[in-house]
Design a protein around this motif. Sequence first.
Motif, PDB file in Angstrom:
ATOM      1  N   GLN A 155       0.157  23.155  94.425  1.00  0.00           N
ATOM      2  CA  GLN A 155      -0.574  22.676  95.590  1.00  0.00           C
ATOM      3  C   GLN A 155      -2.059  22.933  95.380  1.00  0.00           C
ATOM      4  O   GLN A 155      -2.444  23.839  94.650  1.00  0.00           O
ATOM      5  N   SER A 156      -2.862  22.143  96.048  1.00  0.00           N
ATOM      6  CA  SER A 156      -4.295  22.333  96.043  1.00  0.00           C
ATOM      7  C   SER A 156      -4.700  22.612  97.492  1.00  0.00           C
ATOM      8  O   SER A 156      -4.792  21.701  98.306  1.00  0.00           O
ATOM      9  N   ILE A 157      -4.900  23.890  97.800  1.00  0.00           N
ATOM     10  CA  ILE A 157      -5.127  24.318  99.179  1.00  0.00           C
ATOM     11  C   ILE A 157      -6.630  24.412  99.446  1.00  0.00           C
ATOM     12  O   ILE A 157      -7.321  25.238  98.843  1.00  0.00           O
ATOM     13  N   PRO A 158      -7.161  23.551 100.345  1.00  0.00           N
ATOM     14  CA  PRO A 158      -8.596  23.625 100.650  1.00  0.00           C
ATOM     15  C   PRO A 158      -8.901  24.816 101.559  1.00  0.00           C
ATOM     16  O   PRO A 158      -8.193  25.068 102.529  1.00  0.00           O
ATOM     17  N   VAL A 159      -9.938  25.573 101.190  1.00  0.00           N
ATOM     18  CA  VAL A 159     -10.395  26.704 102.008  1.00  0.00           C
ATOM     19  C   VAL A 159     -11.917  26.648 102.079  1.00  0.00           C
ATOM     20  O   VAL A 159     -12.575  26.210 101.147  1.00  0.00           O
ATOM     21  N   GLU A 160     -12.448  27.096 103.204  1.00  0.00           N
ATOM     22  CA  GLU A 160     -13.897  27.110 103.399  1.00  0.00           C
ATOM     23  C   GLU A 160     -14.416  28.524 103.217  1.00  0.00           C
ATOM     24  O   GLU A 160     -13.824  29.485 103.725  1.00  0.00           O
ATOM     25  N   ILE A 161     -15.520  28.665 102.509  1.00  0.00           N
ATOM     26  CA  ILE A 161     -16.130  29.969 102.258  1.00  0.00           C
ATOM     27  C   ILE A 161     -16.817  30.459 103.534  1.00  0.00           C
ATOM     28  O   ILE A 161     -17.681  29.777 104.081  1.00  0.00           O
ATOM     29  N   GLN A 162     -16.412  31.632 104.006  1.00  0.00           N
ATOM     30  CA  GLN A 162     -17.095  32.267 105.135  1.00  0.00           C
ATOM     31  C   GLN A 162     -18.277  33.078 104.615  1.00  0.00           C
ATOM     32  O   GLN A 162     -19.372  33.005 105.161  1.00  0.00           O
ATOM     33  N   TYR A 163     -18.048  33.841 103.539  1.00  0.00           N
ATOM     34  CA  TYR A 163     -19.131  34.542 102.857  1.00  0.00           C
ATOM     35  C   TYR A 163     -18.650  34.964 101.475  1.00  0.00           C
ATOM     36  O   TYR A 163     -17.457  35.002 101.186  1.00  0.00           O
ATOM     37  N   ALA A 164     -19.625  35.266 100.620  1.00  0.00           N
ATOM     38  CA  ALA A 164     -19.350  35.782  99.280  1.00  0.00           C
ATOM     39  C   ALA A 164     -20.455  36.766  98.927  1.00  0.00           C
ATOM     40  O   ALA A 164     -21.620  36.535  99.251  1.00  0.00           O
ATOM     41  N   PHE A 212     -19.911  29.150  95.626  1.00  0.00           N
ATOM     42  CA  PHE A 212     -19.277  30.040  96.587  1.00  0.00           C
ATOM     43  C   PHE A 212     -20.194  30.362  97.768  1.00  0.00           C
ATOM     44  O   PHE A 212     -20.085  31.429  98.365  1.00  0.00           O
ATOM     45  N   SER A 213     -21.075  29.447  98.117  1.00  0.00           N
ATOM     46  CA  SER A 213     -21.965  29.692  99.248  1.00  0.00           C
ATOM     47  C   SER A 213     -21.266  29.361 100.572  1.00  0.00           C
ATOM     48  O   SER A 213     -20.292  28.599 100.617  1.00  0.00           O
ATOM     49  N   LYS A 214     -21.773  29.945 101.630  1.00  0.00           N
ATOM     50  CA  LYS A 214     -21.196  29.789 102.970  1.00  0.00           C
ATOM     51  C   LYS A 214     -21.032  28.312 103.333  1.00  0.00           C
ATOM     52  O   LYS A 214     -21.945  27.514 103.144  1.00  0.00           O
ATOM     53  N   LYS A 262     -14.616  35.835 101.355  1.00  0.00           N
ATOM     54  CA  LYS A 262     -13.836  35.735 102.584  1.00  0.00           C
ATOM     55  C   LYS A 262     -13.744  34.266 102.938  1.00  0.00           C
ATOM     56  O   LYS A 262     -14.750  33.560 102.974  1.00  0.00           O
ATOM     57  N   PHE A 263     -12.522  33.794 103.165  1.00  0.00           N
ATOM     58  CA  PHE A 263     -12.295  32.402 103.559  1.00  0.00           C
ATOM     59  C   PHE A 263     -12.156  32.318 105.078  1.00  0.00           C
ATOM     60  O   PHE A 263     -11.576  33.204 105.714  1.00  0.00           O
ATOM     61  N   GLU A 264     -12.660  31.228 105.657  1.00  0.00           N
ATOM     62  CA  GLU A 264     -12.518  30.994 107.099  1.00  0.00           C
ATOM     63  C   GLU A 264     -11.036  30.954 107.467  1.00  0.00           C
ATOM     64  O   GLU A 264     -10.222  30.341 106.763  1.00  0.00           O
TER      65      GLU A 264
END
Length: 167
Positions: free
Chosen positions: A45-54, A32-34, A64-66
């Motif tokens: 569904q498999s929804i890709p999300v990028e980690i903004q911060y954890a 869960f790193s940035k 928080k996801f981008e």
Amino acid sequence: MDKIKIGILVNTHGLRGEVKIKPTTDFADIRFSKGKTVYIQYQNQSIPVEIQYAKWVKQLLIVKFENFDNINLVECWKGSSITISKADLHELEDDEAYFFELKNCKVCDTNNEYLGNVVEVVETNANACLRVKNGEREFLVPYVDAFIKNFDKENKKIIIKLMEGLL
């Protein structure tokens, strides 16, 4: 693409799109790193999300996801699994294994006598335990050096040392 479960999205946090995640991985700080991409399993569904911060709050991660800046965008994901691609796993030391690698392994004693197959890996506060089943017989084996003598990843075989009272 094979997916490995690394957490469960248990709730939202605030109004800005943050979510609470219960990690199911020993490597939460890495997974869960940035900038890391994870997948939310939602309605087949498999929804890709990028980690903004954890950040850690007790035993949960506030993530928080981008580009997801509103509670309304993430609220529907409550209860969803968080996964990563199997290709994103890092190599472990020789004496370490991912839980999914241990499942369905054949378990034998030091005399190579078949004892059963691993049907589940149970996490305890002390260590992981293998639930081994052979027909009606079922038993737990602590995944520690005192019991585990060899783990052959390629052949999915675990050699254990039998101790009195184990079976």
